[in-house]
Design an enzyme around this catalytic site. Sequence first.
Site, PDB file in Angstrom:
ATOM      1  N   LYS A  54       0.808  -1.234   0.000  1.00  0.00           N
ATOM      2  CA  LYS A  54       0.000   0.000   0.000  1.00  0.00           C
ATOM      3  C   LYS A  54       0.829   1.266   0.000  1.00  0.00           C
ATOM      4  CE  LYS A  54      -4.367  -1.806   1.362  1.00  0.00           C
ATOM      5  NZ  LYS A  54      -5.447  -1.993   2.282  1.00  0.00           N
ATOM      6  N   LYS A  76      -4.408 -10.736  -5.987  1.00  0.00           N
ATOM      7  CA  LYS A  76      -5.640 -11.142  -5.282  1.00  0.00           C
ATOM      8  C   LYS A  76      -6.828 -10.242  -5.672  1.00  0.00           C
ATOM      9  CE  LYS A  76      -5.168  -8.347  -1.196  1.00  0.00           C
ATOM     10  NZ  LYS A  76      -5.385  -8.073   0.160  1.00  0.00           N
ATOM     11  N   LYS A 108     -10.777  -5.142  -2.760  1.00  0.00           N
ATOM     12  CA  LYS A 108     -11.697  -4.001  -2.664  1.00  0.00           C
ATOM     13  C   LYS A 108     -11.075  -2.760  -3.267  1.00  0.00           C
ATOM     14  CE  LYS A 108     -13.261  -4.812   2.069  1.00  0.00           C
ATOM     15  NZ  LYS A 108     -12.326  -4.789   3.187  1.00  0.00           N
TER      16      LYS A 108
HETATM   17  P1  TYM Z   1     -10.244  -7.056   4.728  1.00  0.00           P
HETATM   18  O1  TYM Z   1     -11.372  -6.148   5.038  1.00  0.00           O
HETATM   19  O2  TYM Z   1      -9.283  -6.649   3.671  1.00  0.00           O
HETATM   20  O3  TYM Z   1     -10.792  -8.470   4.333  1.00  0.00           O
HETATM   21  C1  TYM Z   1     -11.771  -9.120   5.138  1.00  0.00           C
HETATM   22  C2  TYM Z   1     -11.525 -10.617   5.093  1.00  0.00           C
HETATM   23  O4  TYM Z   1     -11.603 -11.080   3.731  1.00  0.00           O
HETATM   24  C3  TYM Z   1     -10.426 -11.817   3.410  1.00  0.00           C
HETATM   25  N1  TYM Z   1     -10.084 -11.585   2.003  1.00  0.00           N
HETATM   26  C4  TYM Z   1      -9.920 -12.549   1.101  1.00  0.00           C
HETATM   27  N2  TYM Z   1     -10.031 -13.884   1.191  1.00  0.00           N
HETATM   28  C5  TYM Z   1      -9.822 -14.603   0.061  1.00  0.00           C
HETATM   29  N3  TYM Z   1      -9.492 -14.037  -1.138  1.00  0.00           N
HETATM   30  C6  TYM Z   1      -9.377 -12.699  -1.261  1.00  0.00           C
HETATM   31  N4  TYM Z   1      -9.078 -12.152  -2.426  1.00  0.00           N
HETATM   32  C7  TYM Z   1      -9.613 -11.893  -0.110  1.00  0.00           C
HETATM   33  N5  TYM Z   1      -9.577 -10.557   0.102  1.00  0.00           N
HETATM   34  C8  TYM Z   1      -9.872 -10.390   1.412  1.00  0.00           C
HETATM   35  C9  TYM Z   1      -9.352 -11.234   4.324  1.00  0.00           C
HETATM   36  O5  TYM Z   1      -8.272 -12.120   4.492  1.00  0.00           O
HETATM   37  C10 TYM Z   1     -10.131 -10.997   5.596  1.00  0.00           C
HETATM   38  O6  TYM Z   1     -10.228 -12.188   6.349  1.00  0.00           O
HETATM   39  N6  TYM Z   1      -7.220  -6.054   8.503  1.00  0.00           N
HETATM   40  C11 TYM Z   1      -8.362  -6.836   8.124  1.00  0.00           C
HETATM   41  C12 TYM Z   1      -9.596  -6.563   9.006  1.00  0.00           C
HETATM   42  C13 TYM Z   1      -9.327  -6.744  10.449  1.00  0.00           C
HETATM   43  C14 TYM Z   1      -9.205  -7.980  11.120  1.00  0.00           C
HETATM   44  C15 TYM Z   1      -8.952  -7.653  12.483  1.00  0.00           C
HETATM   45  C16 TYM Z   1      -9.278  -9.323  10.705  1.00  0.00           C
HETATM   46  C17 TYM Z   1      -9.165  -5.746  11.375  1.00  0.00           C
HETATM   47  N7  TYM Z   1      -8.947  -6.307  12.609  1.00  0.00           N
HETATM   48  C18 TYM Z   1      -8.769  -8.656  13.438  1.00  0.00           C
HETATM   49  C19 TYM Z   1      -9.096 -10.303  11.670  1.00  0.00           C
HETATM   50  C20 TYM Z   1      -8.848  -9.988  13.014  1.00  0.00           C
HETATM   51  C21 TYM Z   1      -8.714  -6.495   6.696  1.00  0.00           C
HETATM   52  O7  TYM Z   1      -8.439  -5.432   6.214  1.00  0.00           O
HETATM   53  O8  TYM Z   1      -9.473  -7.415   6.053  1.00  0.00           O
END
Ligand code: TYM
Length: 356
Positions: free
Chosen positions: A140, A223, A226
Amino acid sequence: MSCKPSAVSCKLYVCICFLTTYSWRLISSKKRVVSGITTSGELHLGNYIGALQQFIALQSEYDGYFFLADLHALATVHDPEKLRKSIRSIANLYLACGLDPEQATFFCQSALPAHAELGWMLNTISTMGELSRMTQYKDKSAGNANDSIQAGLFTYPTLMAADILLYQPKLVPVGDDQKQHIELTRNLAERFNKRFSETFTVPDVLTPKQGARIMGLDDPSKKMSKSASSAANYIALVDSPEAIKKKISKAVTDSGTEIKAGKDRPALTNLLTIFSELEDVSVADLEKRYGGKSYRDFKSDLADVIIATLKPVQKTLEELETDPKYVDDILAKGAEKARPVAAKTLAEAKTAMGLG
Ligand code: TYM
Protein backbone atom coordinates in the site's frame (compact mmCIF):
# COMPACT_ATOMS: atom_id res chain seq x y z
CA MET A 1 -53.52 -24.29 52.44
CA SER A 2 -49.88 -25.42 52.89
CA CYS A 3 -47.17 -23.22 51.33
CA LYS A 4 -44.51 -25.95 51.51
CA PRO A 5 -43.19 -27.03 48.09
CA SER A 6 -44.32 -30.47 47.08
CA ALA A 7 -41.81 -33.24 46.33
CA VAL A 8 -42.65 -32.89 42.61
CA SER A 9 -41.98 -29.15 42.51
CA CYS A 10 -38.72 -29.68 44.43
CA LYS A 11 -37.59 -32.23 41.83
CA LEU A 12 -38.61 -29.85 39.04
CA TYR A 13 -36.61 -27.05 40.64
CA VAL A 14 -33.48 -29.24 40.94
CA CYS A 15 -33.95 -30.31 37.35
CA ILE A 16 -34.20 -26.69 36.08
CA CYS A 17 -31.10 -25.70 38.10
CA PHE A 18 -29.15 -28.60 36.63
CA LEU A 19 -30.21 -27.79 33.05
CA THR A 20 -29.44 -24.08 33.46
CA THR A 21 -25.96 -24.78 34.86
CA TYR A 22 -25.26 -27.44 32.25
CA SER A 23 -26.36 -25.34 29.26
CA TRP A 24 -24.41 -22.34 30.58
CA ARG A 25 -21.32 -24.55 30.86
CA LEU A 26 -21.86 -25.69 27.27
CA ILE A 27 -22.04 -22.08 26.04
CA SER A 28 -19.11 -20.86 28.08
CA SER A 29 -16.93 -23.84 27.13
CA LYS A 30 -17.23 -22.99 23.45
CA LYS A 31 -13.90 -21.95 21.97
CA ARG A 32 -13.76 -18.31 20.96
CA VAL A 33 -13.09 -16.99 17.45
CA VAL A 34 -12.56 -13.33 16.49
CA SER A 35 -12.42 -11.64 13.12
CA GLY A 36 -13.28 -8.42 11.33
CA ILE A 37 -13.73 -6.79 7.96
CA THR A 38 -12.46 -3.30 7.12
CA THR A 39 -15.30 -0.98 6.15
CA SER A 40 -13.69 0.45 3.05
CA GLY A 41 -15.12 -0.19 -0.39
CA GLU A 42 -17.35 -2.99 -1.58
CA LEU A 43 -17.28 -6.58 -0.35
CA HIS A 44 -16.49 -9.11 -3.04
CA LEU A 45 -16.44 -12.85 -3.62
CA GLY A 46 -12.95 -13.08 -2.09
CA ASN A 47 -14.26 -11.65 1.20
CA TYR A 48 -17.22 -14.01 1.00
CA ILE A 49 -15.25 -17.20 0.33
CA GLY A 50 -12.15 -16.35 2.39
CA ALA A 51 -13.90 -14.84 5.40
CA LEU A 52 -17.70 -14.49 5.64
CA GLN A 53 -18.43 -18.08 4.65
CA GLN A 54 -16.04 -19.23 7.40
CA PHE A 55 -17.65 -16.94 10.01
CA ILE A 56 -21.11 -18.30 9.23
CA ALA A 57 -19.87 -21.91 9.33
CA LEU A 58 -18.17 -21.36 12.70
CA GLN A 59 -20.87 -19.37 14.49
CA SER A 60 -22.88 -22.26 15.95
CA GLU A 61 -19.91 -24.25 17.21
CA TYR A 62 -17.76 -21.36 18.45
CA ASP A 63 -18.24 -18.28 20.59
CA GLY A 64 -17.86 -15.83 17.71
CA TYR A 65 -16.88 -12.15 17.96
CA PHE A 66 -17.21 -10.53 14.54
CA PHE A 67 -16.88 -6.84 13.92
CA LEU A 68 -16.76 -3.94 11.48
CA ALA A 69 -13.19 -2.64 11.43
CA ASP A 70 -14.17 0.99 10.94
CA LEU A 71 -11.11 2.40 12.73
CA HIS A 72 -8.96 0.50 10.26
CA ALA A 73 -10.94 2.04 7.41
CA LEU A 74 -9.71 5.47 8.55
CA ALA A 75 -6.25 4.49 7.32
CA THR A 76 -7.53 4.89 3.75
CA VAL A 77 -10.99 6.55 3.76
CA HIS A 78 -11.14 10.25 4.63
CA ASP A 79 -14.58 10.95 3.22
CA PRO A 80 -17.11 10.82 6.12
CA GLU A 81 -20.13 10.13 3.89
CA LYS A 82 -18.31 7.37 2.04
CA LEU A 83 -17.21 5.80 5.34
CA ARG A 84 -20.74 5.92 6.83
CA LYS A 85 -22.13 4.32 3.69
CA SER A 86 -19.52 1.57 3.74
CA ILE A 87 -20.08 0.80 7.45
CA ARG A 88 -23.84 0.48 6.85
CA SER A 89 -23.43 -1.57 3.70
CA ILE A 90 -20.94 -4.03 5.24
CA ALA A 91 -23.02 -4.35 8.43
CA ASN A 92 -26.01 -5.27 6.26
CA LEU A 93 -23.92 -7.69 4.23
CA TYR A 94 -22.66 -9.56 7.30
CA LEU A 95 -26.29 -10.20 8.27
CA ALA A 96 -27.54 -10.86 4.74
CA CYS A 97 -24.83 -13.49 4.26
CA GLY A 98 -26.13 -15.32 7.33
CA LEU A 99 -24.38 -13.99 10.43
CA ASP A 100 -26.79 -14.73 13.27
CA PRO A 101 -26.63 -12.08 16.03
CA GLU A 102 -28.34 -14.54 18.40
CA GLN A 103 -25.35 -16.85 18.10
CA ALA A 104 -22.44 -14.50 17.44
CA THR A 105 -21.48 -11.15 18.97
CA PHE A 106 -21.55 -8.57 16.18
CA PHE A 107 -20.36 -5.00 16.74
CA CYS A 108 -18.52 -1.95 15.48
CA GLN A 109 -14.86 -1.61 16.50
CA SER A 110 -15.13 2.17 17.09
CA ALA A 111 -17.92 1.62 19.66
CA LEU A 112 -15.29 0.14 22.00
CA PRO A 113 -12.43 2.56 22.86
CA ALA A 114 -10.57 -0.43 24.38
CA HIS A 115 -9.44 -1.37 20.84
CA ALA A 116 -7.61 1.93 20.29
CA GLU A 117 -6.27 1.92 23.85
CA LEU A 118 -4.75 -1.54 23.65
CA GLY A 119 -3.60 -0.72 20.11
CA TRP A 120 -1.47 2.10 21.51
CA MET A 121 -0.08 -0.11 24.27
CA LEU A 122 0.93 -2.72 21.69
CA ASN A 123 2.59 0.00 19.56
CA THR A 124 4.97 0.51 22.45
CA ILE A 125 6.22 -3.08 22.27
CA SER A 126 6.35 -3.28 18.44
CA THR A 127 9.40 -2.38 16.39
CA MET A 128 9.66 -0.25 13.24
CA GLY A 129 11.47 -3.20 11.65
CA GLU A 130 8.68 -5.74 12.09
CA LEU A 131 5.95 -3.30 11.06
CA SER A 132 7.82 -2.26 7.93
CA ARG A 133 8.13 -5.93 6.93
CA MET A 134 4.33 -6.33 6.64
CA THR A 135 3.54 -7.14 3.00
CA GLN A 136 0.26 -5.23 3.08
CA TYR A 137 2.06 -2.09 4.32
CA LYS A 138 4.76 -2.50 1.67
CA ASP A 139 2.14 -2.93 -1.09
CA LYS A 140 0.00 0.00 0.00
CA SER A 141 2.89 2.38 0.54
CA ALA A 142 4.87 1.32 -2.54
CA GLY A 143 5.96 4.22 -4.70
CA ASN A 144 5.15 6.86 -2.05
CA ALA A 145 7.74 8.97 -0.28
CA ASN A 146 7.99 8.46 3.51
CA ASP A 147 6.72 12.00 4.02
CA SER A 148 3.35 11.14 2.49
CA ILE A 149 2.76 7.65 3.97
CA GLN A 150 0.21 7.79 6.75
CA ALA A 151 1.34 6.57 10.15
CA GLY A 152 -2.02 4.76 10.46
CA LEU A 153 -1.10 2.52 7.55
CA PHE A 154 2.13 1.63 9.34
CA THR A 155 0.55 0.89 12.74
CA TYR A 156 -2.50 -0.82 11.23
CA PRO A 157 -1.33 -4.31 12.34
CA THR A 158 -0.94 -3.34 16.02
CA LEU A 159 -4.57 -2.17 16.09
CA MET A 160 -5.46 -5.48 14.49
CA ALA A 161 -3.52 -7.32 17.20
CA ALA A 162 -5.49 -5.36 19.82
CA ASP A 163 -8.80 -6.29 18.11
CA ILE A 164 -7.88 -9.91 18.50
CA LEU A 165 -6.09 -10.10 21.85
CA LEU A 166 -8.82 -8.19 23.72
CA TYR A 167 -11.14 -11.18 23.32
CA GLN A 168 -8.61 -13.93 24.15
CA PRO A 169 -9.64 -16.09 21.17
CA LYS A 170 -8.38 -19.54 20.29
CA LEU A 171 -8.73 -18.96 16.54
CA VAL A 172 -8.76 -16.10 14.05
CA PRO A 173 -10.51 -17.01 10.77
CA VAL A 174 -9.14 -14.93 7.89
CA GLY A 175 -8.11 -15.17 4.26
CA ASP A 176 -4.51 -15.80 3.26
CA ASP A 177 -3.56 -12.11 2.96
CA GLN A 178 -4.04 -11.58 6.72
CA LYS A 179 -1.86 -14.50 7.85
CA GLN A 180 1.23 -12.33 8.32
CA HIS A 181 -0.76 -9.95 10.55
CA ILE A 182 -1.92 -12.86 12.72
CA GLU A 183 1.69 -14.08 12.97
CA LEU A 184 2.65 -10.60 14.21
CA THR A 185 -0.26 -10.71 16.69
CA ARG A 186 1.08 -14.01 18.05
CA ASN A 187 4.58 -12.53 18.39
CA LEU A 188 3.25 -9.47 20.22
CA ALA A 189 1.17 -11.61 22.58
CA GLU A 190 4.17 -13.82 23.39
CA ARG A 191 6.43 -10.77 23.85
CA PHE A 192 3.92 -9.08 26.16
CA ASN A 193 3.38 -12.24 28.22
CA LYS A 194 7.13 -12.69 28.63
CA ARG A 195 8.04 -9.05 29.28
CA PHE A 196 5.20 -8.28 31.70
CA SER A 197 3.03 -11.20 32.81
CA GLU A 198 0.91 -13.96 31.28
CA THR A 199 -2.01 -11.86 29.96
CA PHE A 200 -2.96 -12.86 26.44
CA THR A 201 -4.02 -16.12 24.81
CA VAL A 202 -1.78 -16.72 21.79
CA PRO A 203 -4.30 -17.39 18.99
CA ASP A 204 -3.97 -19.62 15.93
CA VAL A 205 -4.86 -18.51 12.43
CA LEU A 206 -7.61 -20.38 10.59
CA THR A 207 -7.71 -20.17 6.80
CA PRO A 208 -10.05 -22.16 4.55
CA LYS A 209 -8.44 -25.22 2.90
CA GLN A 210 -9.47 -23.86 -0.47
CA GLY A 211 -10.31 -20.28 -1.48
CA ALA A 212 -8.09 -18.55 1.07
CA ARG A 213 -6.80 -16.33 -1.74
CA ILE A 214 -9.30 -15.67 -4.51
CA MET A 215 -7.51 -13.96 -7.38
CA GLY A 216 -8.54 -11.03 -9.57
CA LEU A 217 -10.70 -11.86 -12.59
CA ASP A 218 -8.69 -9.43 -14.71
CA ASP A 219 -5.30 -10.61 -13.43
CA PRO A 220 -4.99 -14.01 -11.71
CA SER A 221 -1.53 -13.14 -10.42
CA LYS A 222 -3.01 -10.58 -7.98
CA LYS A 223 -5.64 -11.14 -5.28
CA MET A 224 -9.23 -10.03 -5.75
CA SER A 225 -9.32 -6.74 -3.86
CA LYS A 226 -11.70 -4.00 -2.66
CA SER A 227 -9.09 -1.43 -3.60
CA ALA A 228 -8.54 -2.74 -7.15
CA SER A 229 -8.46 0.08 -9.67
CA SER A 230 -10.88 -1.69 -12.03
CA ALA A 231 -14.28 -3.18 -11.10
CA ALA A 232 -13.47 -5.94 -13.62
CA ASN A 233 -11.13 -7.31 -10.92
CA TYR A 234 -13.91 -8.51 -8.66
CA ILE A 235 -17.52 -9.63 -8.33
CA ALA A 236 -19.08 -7.39 -5.71
CA LEU A 237 -21.67 -9.11 -3.50
CA VAL A 238 -24.12 -6.45 -4.69
CA ASP A 239 -23.41 -6.85 -8.42
CA SER A 240 -26.48 -7.36 -10.63
CA PRO A 241 -26.91 -10.63 -12.59
CA GLU A 242 -26.07 -8.72 -15.79
CA ALA A 243 -22.86 -7.33 -14.31
CA ILE A 244 -21.87 -10.80 -13.03
CA LYS A 245 -22.45 -12.39 -16.46
CA LYS A 246 -20.41 -9.66 -18.13
CA LYS A 247 -17.52 -9.83 -15.66
CA ILE A 248 -17.30 -13.63 -15.81
CA SER A 249 -17.50 -13.72 -19.60
CA LYS A 250 -14.61 -11.21 -19.71
CA ALA A 251 -12.56 -12.96 -17.00
CA VAL A 252 -9.02 -13.77 -18.11
CA THR A 253 -8.41 -17.44 -19.03
CA ASP A 254 -5.23 -19.45 -19.61
CA SER A 255 -3.84 -20.46 -22.99
CA GLY A 256 -5.32 -23.72 -24.32
CA THR A 257 -8.93 -24.78 -24.13
CA GLU A 258 -9.10 -27.28 -21.26
CA ILE A 259 -11.18 -26.65 -18.12
CA LYS A 260 -8.41 -27.80 -15.80
CA ALA A 261 -6.70 -26.49 -12.67
CA GLY A 262 -2.94 -26.53 -12.17
CA LYS A 263 0.11 -24.46 -11.26
CA ASP A 264 0.51 -23.43 -14.90
CA ARG A 265 -3.21 -22.54 -15.17
CA PRO A 266 -3.78 -19.78 -12.57
CA ALA A 267 -6.86 -18.26 -14.21
CA LEU A 268 -8.78 -21.53 -14.53
CA THR A 269 -7.64 -22.64 -11.08
CA ASN A 270 -9.18 -19.47 -9.70
CA LEU A 271 -12.47 -19.81 -11.59
CA LEU A 272 -12.74 -23.51 -10.66
CA THR A 273 -12.04 -22.67 -7.01
CA ILE A 274 -14.85 -20.10 -6.97
CA PHE A 275 -17.23 -22.59 -8.60
CA SER A 276 -16.18 -25.37 -6.22
CA GLU A 277 -16.62 -23.21 -3.12
CA LEU A 278 -20.02 -21.86 -4.11
CA GLU A 279 -21.53 -25.13 -5.34
CA ASP A 280 -19.77 -27.35 -2.77
CA VAL A 281 -18.42 -29.69 -5.40
CA SER A 282 -14.75 -30.66 -5.76
CA VAL A 283 -12.51 -29.15 -8.42
CA ALA A 284 -11.80 -32.71 -9.67
CA ASP A 285 -15.53 -33.31 -10.20
CA LEU A 286 -15.86 -30.00 -12.03
CA GLU A 287 -12.94 -30.92 -14.30
CA LYS A 288 -14.76 -34.17 -15.13
CA ARG A 289 -18.08 -32.37 -15.64
CA TYR A 290 -16.53 -29.87 -18.07
CA GLY A 291 -14.17 -32.29 -19.85
CA GLY A 292 -14.45 -31.52 -23.60
CA LYS A 293 -16.67 -28.49 -23.00
CA SER A 294 -15.81 -24.92 -23.96
CA TYR A 295 -14.72 -21.99 -21.78
CA ARG A 296 -17.98 -20.37 -22.85
CA ASP A 297 -20.15 -23.20 -21.40
CA PHE A 298 -18.11 -23.29 -18.21
CA LYS A 299 -18.22 -19.52 -17.72
CA SER A 300 -21.94 -19.36 -18.38
CA ASP A 301 -22.59 -22.01 -15.67
CA LEU A 302 -20.17 -20.30 -13.27
CA ALA A 303 -22.02 -17.00 -13.70
CA ASP A 304 -25.31 -18.82 -12.95
CA VAL A 305 -23.86 -20.35 -9.77
CA ILE A 306 -22.63 -16.95 -8.55
CA ILE A 307 -25.98 -15.33 -9.35
CA ALA A 308 -27.85 -18.11 -7.51
CA THR A 309 -25.57 -17.72 -4.45
CA LEU A 310 -26.01 -13.96 -4.31
CA LYS A 311 -29.75 -13.85 -5.04
CA PRO A 312 -30.93 -14.61 -1.47
CA VAL A 313 -28.16 -12.41 -0.04
CA GLN A 314 -29.28 -9.47 -2.17
CA LYS A 315 -32.93 -10.08 -1.30
CA THR A 316 -32.22 -9.95 2.44
CA LEU A 317 -30.02 -6.93 1.86
CA GLU A 318 -32.91 -5.04 0.28
CA GLU A 319 -35.05 -5.80 3.35
CA LEU A 320 -32.32 -4.74 5.78
CA GLU A 321 -31.79 -1.48 3.90
CA THR A 322 -35.37 -0.48 4.72
CA ASP A 323 -34.81 -0.97 8.47
CA PRO A 324 -31.53 0.66 9.59
CA LYS A 325 -32.75 0.77 13.20
CA TYR A 326 -32.94 -3.02 13.31
CA VAL A 327 -29.26 -3.27 12.34
CA ASP A 328 -28.24 -0.41 14.68
CA ASP A 329 -29.92 -2.23 17.58
CA ILE A 330 -28.08 -5.45 16.78
CA LEU A 331 -24.75 -3.59 16.72
CA ALA A 332 -25.54 -1.76 19.98
CA LYS A 333 -26.44 -5.06 21.71
CA GLY A 334 -23.27 -6.67 20.31
CA ALA A 335 -21.13 -3.81 21.63
CA GLU A 336 -22.75 -4.15 25.07
CA LYS A 337 -21.88 -7.85 25.08
CA ALA A 338 -18.31 -7.29 23.88
CA ARG A 339 -17.60 -4.39 26.29
CA PRO A 340 -17.05 -6.32 29.56
CA VAL A 341 -14.91 -8.93 27.82
CA ALA A 342 -12.69 -6.24 26.27
CA ALA A 343 -12.63 -4.22 29.51
CA LYS A 344 -11.41 -7.21 31.55
CA THR A 345 -8.47 -7.91 29.24
CA LEU A 346 -7.60 -4.22 28.96
CA ALA A 347 -7.56 -3.84 32.75
CA GLU A 348 -5.28 -6.87 33.08
CA ALA A 349 -2.94 -5.56 30.37
CA LYS A 350 -2.80 -2.11 32.03
CA THR A 351 -1.99 -3.58 35.42
CA ALA A 352 0.65 -5.82 33.86
CA MET A 353 2.33 -2.76 32.28
CA GLY A 354 2.18 -0.71 35.48
CA LEU A 355 -0.81 1.49 34.74
CA GLY A 356 -2.67 1.13 38.01
P1 TYM B 1 -10.24 -7.06 4.73
O1 TYM B 1 -11.37 -6.15 5.04
O2 TYM B 1 -9.28 -6.65 3.67
O3 TYM B 1 -10.79 -8.47 4.33
C1 TYM B 1 -11.77 -9.12 5.14
C2 TYM B 1 -11.52 -10.62 5.09
O4 TYM B 1 -11.60 -11.08 3.73
C3 TYM B 1 -10.43 -11.82 3.41
N1 TYM B 1 -10.08 -11.59 2.00
C4 TYM B 1 -9.92 -12.55 1.10
N2 TYM B 1 -10.03 -13.88 1.19
C5 TYM B 1 -9.82 -14.60 0.06
N3 TYM B 1 -9.49 -14.04 -1.14
C6 TYM B 1 -9.38 -12.70 -1.26
N4 TYM B 1 -9.08 -12.15 -2.43
C7 TYM B 1 -9.61 -11.89 -0.11
N5 TYM B 1 -9.58 -10.56 0.10
C8 TYM B 1 -9.87 -10.39 1.41
C9 TYM B 1 -9.35 -11.23 4.32
O5 TYM B 1 -8.27 -12.12 4.49
C10 TYM B 1 -10.13 -11.00 5.60
O6 TYM B 1 -10.23 -12.19 6.35
N6 TYM B 1 -7.22 -6.05 8.50
C11 TYM B 1 -8.36 -6.84 8.12
C12 TYM B 1 -9.60 -6.56 9.01
C13 TYM B 1 -9.33 -6.74 10.45
C14 TYM B 1 -9.20 -7.98 11.12
C15 TYM B 1 -8.95 -7.65 12.48
C16 TYM B 1 -9.28 -9.32 10.70
C17 TYM B 1 -9.16 -5.75 11.37
N7 TYM B 1 -8.95 -6.31 12.61
C18 TYM B 1 -8.77 -8.66 13.44
C19 TYM B 1 -9.10 -10.30 11.67
C20 TYM B 1 -8.85 -9.99 13.01
C21 TYM B 1 -8.71 -6.49 6.70
O7 TYM B 1 -8.44 -5.43 6.21
O8 TYM B 1 -9.47 -7.41 6.05
